[in-house]
Scaffold this motif. Structure first.
Motif, PDB file in Angstrom:
ATOM      1  N   ARG A 146       0.841  -1.197   0.000  1.00 53.21           N
ATOM      2  CA  ARG A 146       0.000   0.000   0.000  1.00 53.21           C
ATOM      3  C   ARG A 146       0.873   1.243   0.000  1.00 53.21           C
ATOM      4  NH1 ARG A 146      -3.117   3.580   3.234  1.00 53.21           N
ATOM      5  NH2 ARG A 146      -2.089   2.964   5.173  1.00 53.21           N
ATOM      6  N   VAL A 147       0.524   2.192  -0.867  1.00 55.57           N
ATOM      7  CA  VAL A 147       1.263   3.453  -0.982  1.00 55.57           C
ATOM      8  C   VAL A 147       0.606   4.503  -0.097  1.00 55.57           C
ATOM      9  CG1 VAL A 147       1.971   5.300  -2.545  1.00 55.57           C
ATOM     10  CG2 VAL A 147       2.005   2.915  -3.324  1.00 55.57           C
ATOM     11  N   ILE A 148       1.407   5.152   0.744  1.00 53.81           N
ATOM     12  CA  ILE A 148       0.904   6.238   1.589  1.00 53.81           C
ATOM     13  C   ILE A 148       1.105   7.579   0.902  1.00 53.81           C
ATOM     14  CG2 ILE A 148       1.239   7.457   3.779  1.00 53.81           C
ATOM     15  CD1 ILE A 148       1.860   4.768   5.053  1.00 53.81           C
ATOM     16  N   SER A 149       2.255   7.768   0.289  1.00 49.44           N
ATOM     17  CA  SER A 149       2.506   8.995  -0.472  1.00 49.44           C
ATOM     18  C   SER A 149       3.591   8.732  -1.505  1.00 49.44           C
ATOM     19  CB  SER A 149       2.917  10.152   0.453  1.00 49.44           C
ATOM     20  OG  SER A 149       4.157   9.889   1.079  1.00 49.44           O
ATOM     21  N   GLY A 150       3.653   9.623  -2.498  1.00 49.90           N
ATOM     22  CA  GLY A 150       4.589   9.449  -3.598  1.00 49.90           C
ATOM     23  C   GLY A 150       3.869   8.936  -4.836  1.00 49.90           C
ATOM     24  N   THR A 151       4.587   8.935  -5.958  1.00 55.24           N
ATOM     25  CA  THR A 151       3.996   8.537  -7.236  1.00 55.24           C
ATOM     26  C   THR A 151       4.803   7.402  -7.854  1.00 55.24           C
ATOM     27  OG1 THR A 151       3.314  10.841  -7.580  1.00 55.24           O
ATOM     28  CG2 THR A 151       3.209   9.368  -9.481  1.00 55.24           C
ATOM     29  N   PRO A 152       4.324   6.189  -7.749  1.00 56.44           N
ATOM     30  CA  PRO A 152       5.057   5.059  -8.344  1.00 56.44           C
ATOM     31  C   PRO A 152       5.054   5.124  -9.867  1.00 56.44           C
ATOM     32  CG  PRO A 152       3.407   4.310  -6.753  1.00 56.44           C
ATOM     33  CD  PRO A 152       3.121   5.754  -7.042  1.00 56.44           C
ATOM     34  N   GLU A 153       6.064   4.512 -10.456  1.00 51.52           N
ATOM     35  CA  GLU A 153       6.087   4.254 -11.897  1.00 51.52           C
ATOM     36  C   GLU A 153       5.707   2.786 -12.069  1.00 51.52           C
ATOM     37  OE1 GLU A 153       9.186   3.863 -15.650  1.00 51.52           O
ATOM     38  OE2 GLU A 153       9.920   4.554 -13.701  1.00 51.52           O
ATOM     39  N   HIS A 154       4.443   2.548 -12.377  1.00 52.51           N
ATOM     40  CA  HIS A 154       3.927   1.182 -12.427  1.00 52.51           C
ATOM     41  C   HIS A 154       4.406   0.457 -13.685  1.00 52.51           C
ATOM     42  CE1 HIS A 154       1.225   1.992  -9.072  1.00 52.51           C
ATOM     43  NE2 HIS A 154       0.894   3.128  -9.673  1.00 52.51           N
ATOM     44  N   ARG A 155       4.847  -0.795 -13.503  1.00 53.17           N
ATOM     45  CA  ARG A 155       5.268  -1.615 -14.644  1.00 53.17           C
ATOM     46  C   ARG A 155       4.776  -3.054 -14.508  1.00 53.17           C
ATOM     47  NH1 ARG A 155       9.174   0.067 -18.219  1.00 53.17           N
ATOM     48  NH2 ARG A 155       9.806   2.240 -17.963  1.00 53.17           N
ATOM     49  N   ASP A 156       3.732  -3.247 -13.721  1.00 53.90           N
ATOM     50  CA  ASP A 156       3.207  -4.596 -13.514  1.00 53.90           C
ATOM     51  C   ASP A 156       2.093  -4.907 -14.505  1.00 53.90           C
ATOM     52  OD1 ASP A 156       0.342  -4.177 -12.080  1.00 53.90           O
ATOM     53  OD2 ASP A 156       1.749  -2.605 -11.468  1.00 53.90           O
ATOM     54  N   ALA A 157       1.691  -6.173 -14.534  1.00 50.61           N
ATOM     55  CA  ALA A 157       0.577  -6.611 -15.378  1.00 50.61           C
ATOM     56  C   ALA A 157      -0.626  -7.009 -14.533  1.00 50.61           C
ATOM     57  CB  ALA A 157       1.016  -7.788 -16.245  1.00 50.61           C
ATOM     58  N   ILE A 158      -0.675  -6.507 -13.297  1.00 47.03           N
ATOM     59  CA  ILE A 158      -1.741  -6.862 -12.360  1.00 47.03           C
ATOM     60  C   ILE A 158      -2.765  -5.740 -12.227  1.00 47.03           C
ATOM     61  CG2 ILE A 158      -2.271  -7.500  -9.982  1.00 47.03           C
ATOM     62  CD1 ILE A 158      -0.774  -9.658 -11.474  1.00 47.03           C
ATOM     63  N   LEU A 159      -2.292  -4.547 -11.916  1.00 49.92           N
ATOM     64  CA  LEU A 159      -3.193  -3.433 -11.642  1.00 49.92           C
ATOM     65  C   LEU A 159      -3.837  -2.920 -12.928  1.00 49.92           C
ATOM     66  CD1 LEU A 159      -0.985  -1.393  -9.123  1.00 49.92           C
ATOM     67  CD2 LEU A 159      -2.772  -3.082  -8.603  1.00 49.92           C
ATOM     68  N   THR A 160      -5.102  -2.527 -12.835  1.00 45.26           N
ATOM     69  CA  THR A 160      -5.776  -1.905 -13.963  1.00 45.26           C
ATOM     70  C   THR A 160      -5.253  -0.483 -14.145  1.00 45.26           C
ATOM     71  OG1 THR A 160      -7.570  -0.983 -12.616  1.00 45.26           O
ATOM     72  CG2 THR A 160      -7.852  -3.241 -13.455  1.00 45.26           C
ATOM     73  N   GLU A 161      -5.593   0.132 -15.270  1.00 41.46           N
ATOM     74  CA  GLU A 161      -5.171   1.515 -15.501  1.00 41.46           C
ATOM     75  C   GLU A 161      -5.721   2.436 -14.418  1.00 41.46           C
ATOM     76  OE1 GLU A 161      -6.132   2.833 -19.396  1.00 41.46           O
ATOM     77  OE2 GLU A 161      -4.847   1.371 -20.408  1.00 41.46           O
ATOM     78  N   GLU A 162      -6.961   2.173 -13.989  1.00 44.10           N
ATOM     79  CA  GLU A 162      -7.561   2.993 -12.935  1.00 44.10           C
ATOM     80  C   GLU A 162      -6.829   2.812 -11.610  1.00 44.10           C
ATOM     81  OE1 GLU A 162     -10.496   2.355 -16.132  1.00 44.10           O
ATOM     82  OE2 GLU A 162      -9.167   1.028 -15.006  1.00 44.10           O
ATOM     83  N   GLU A 163      -6.454   1.574 -11.306  1.00 46.25           N
ATOM     84  CA  GLU A 163      -5.723   1.316 -10.064  1.00 46.25           C
ATOM     85  C   GLU A 163      -4.337   1.944 -10.100  1.00 46.25           C
ATOM     86  OE1 GLU A 163      -7.549  -2.939  -8.528  1.00 46.25           O
ATOM     87  OE2 GLU A 163      -6.091  -2.939 -10.179  1.00 46.25           O
ATOM     88  N   GLN A 164      -3.687   1.885 -11.251  1.00 47.74           N
ATOM     89  CA  GLN A 164      -2.383   2.520 -11.370  1.00 47.74           C
ATOM     90  C   GLN A 164      -2.491   4.033 -11.220  1.00 47.74           C
ATOM     91  OE1 GLN A 164      -0.486   1.190 -14.980  1.00 47.74           O
ATOM     92  NE2 GLN A 164      -0.018  -0.829 -14.154  1.00 47.74           N
ATOM     93  N   ALA A 165      -3.525   4.616 -11.820  1.00 49.42           N
ATOM     94  CA  ALA A 165      -3.710   6.066 -11.733  1.00 49.42           C
ATOM     95  C   ALA A 165      -4.013   6.509 -10.304  1.00 49.42           C
ATOM     96  CB  ALA A 165      -4.833   6.512 -12.668  1.00 49.42           C
ATOM     97  N   ALA A 166      -4.664   5.647  -9.524  1.00 41.58           N
ATOM     98  CA  ALA A 166      -5.003   5.992  -8.142  1.00 41.58           C
ATOM     99  C   ALA A 166      -3.769   6.032  -7.247  1.00 41.58           C
ATOM    100  CB  ALA A 166      -6.007   4.986  -7.592  1.00 41.58           C
ATOM    101  N   ASN A 167      -2.719   5.281  -7.613  1.00 39.40           N
ATOM    102  CA  ASN A 167      -1.455   5.260  -6.867  1.00 39.40           C
ATOM    103  C   ASN A 167      -1.634   4.913  -5.392  1.00 39.40           C
ATOM    104  OD1 ASN A 167       0.341   5.861  -8.987  1.00 39.40           O
ATOM    105  ND2 ASN A 167      -0.204   8.035  -8.881  1.00 39.40           N
TER     106      ASN A 167
END
Length: 331
Positions: free
Chosen positions: A291-312
């Motif tokens: 779980r991310v508390i703060s910051g902006t990850p650079e997502h490169r997985d094949a698990i999270l949806t685009e919406e989940e990645q955008a939510a960070n």
């Protein structure tokens, strides 16, 4: 990879620790298709294994030190066995080659409890399934479940040739199955885009197969509601992030780590003795999600949806980078 007893979804295990693994024995090997075998495992203590839903997979810890993820084939409320299908890959890095060449009936192994990043929407009005090659394994599990439930479904299953197609005889007896053989179609691939274009707009669509099929499926469903589109990768969707120079803070302990270029967050934390879950290290299994508390990850997985990645709000630390200077995790 559920007037039938529901199969409970097993909780995510701490898959990298020995005490979280399940000891099983390989009890049968069966031929399924050219270069594809079915492998049956039962628990060493004779107790039922963890229940699972279609789309679930397990991590198989091979004696050569390699860990690989394989979809489960038979959804049962209290499974006495796990069955997986493994196709020998000519470019194997020690997974499928070892399974085919070295594993023998009677061998004891360790596996994880099931995890499911590819769940079946059992209440969907209609389900359309696309499978390519060994990508049939989670899809076959879904077909069996949908048949038991009496739900509406359609399968499009593509292989290079008939000899490569697992479960062909069983599927030929199901009117909802359509087959495509590249060598009987003049080398043409399955027309995923054309099929999707005529699909009912309230259907749920699933796809698992080789990268060209997945790319075609993603392109064809780009304008569809994301909650109706389901896709599973067996290989990384993107290369893991190589850029470092950011700081990862663990909120619970207050510890901080500088992530150098060429190392993943996961690698740095493991080197420092931090107890975190992980398995594939490729961004395709979901075991290392944090779980991310703060910051902006650079997502490169094949698990999270685009919406989940955008939510960070969560990140797979085995492959992610960071767009901000600091990433604070709930650890």
């Amino acid at each position: 990879m559920n007037t039938v007893v529901d199969c409970a979804t097993a909780p995510p295990p701490s898959v990298h620790t020995a005490d979280a693994l399940i000891e099983v024995r390989l009890t049968a090997i069966r031929y399924a298709a050219r270069d594809t075998n079915l492998y049956e495992f039962t628990s060493l203590d004779g107790k039922p294994l963890h229940a699972y839903q279609p789309g679930a997979h397990i991590d198989v810890h091979l004696p050569n030190g390699v860990v690989r993820q394989y979809s489960l084939l038979e959804p049962e409320p209290e499974p006495q066995r796990y069955m997986i299908g493994v196709k020998r890959d000519p470019a194997s890095r020690g997974g499928s080659r070892y399974v085919h060449d070295e594993l023998r009936v009677g061998r004891a192994l360790k596996i994880s409890a099931p995890r499911n990043n590819f769940p079946l929407a059992e209440d969907a009005r209609h389900v359309i399934l696309f499978a390519g090659g060994i990508g049939i394994t989670p899809i076959w599990c879904m077909v069996q479940r949908l048949e038991k439930l009496g739900r509406s479904w359609k399968l499009y299953y593509a292989c290079r040739s008939r000899s490569d197609m697992a479960f062909l005889r069983a599927l030929e007896g199901m009117a909802s199955s359509t087959f495509h053989f590249d060598d009987e179609a003049g080398g043409k691939f399955l027309d995923v885009i054309g099929i999707v274009a005529t699909a009912p707009k309230d259907a749920h669509l699933y796809c698992c197969g080789p990268t060209p099929m997945l790319n075609a499926f993603e392109a064809a469903t780009a304008t569809w509601p994301s909650d109706q589109i389901h896709i599973e990768y067996f290989t990384p969707k993107q290369e893991p992030a190589k850029t470092g120079g950011f700081v990862v803070e663990l909120a619970r302990s207050g510890r901080e780590f500088v992530i150098p270029e060429g190392k993943s967050i996961l690698q740095v934390l493991l080197d420092a003795g931090v107890d975190v879950d992980y398995s594939c290290e490729l961004g395709i299994c979901g075991a290392c999600e944090q779980r991310v508390i703060s910051g902006t990850p650079e997502h490169r997985d094949a698990i999270l949806t685009e919406e989940e990645q955008a939510a960070n709000t969560k990140v797979m630390i085995c492959c992610a980078g960071c767009k901000s200077e600091r990433l604070v995790l709930d650890l």
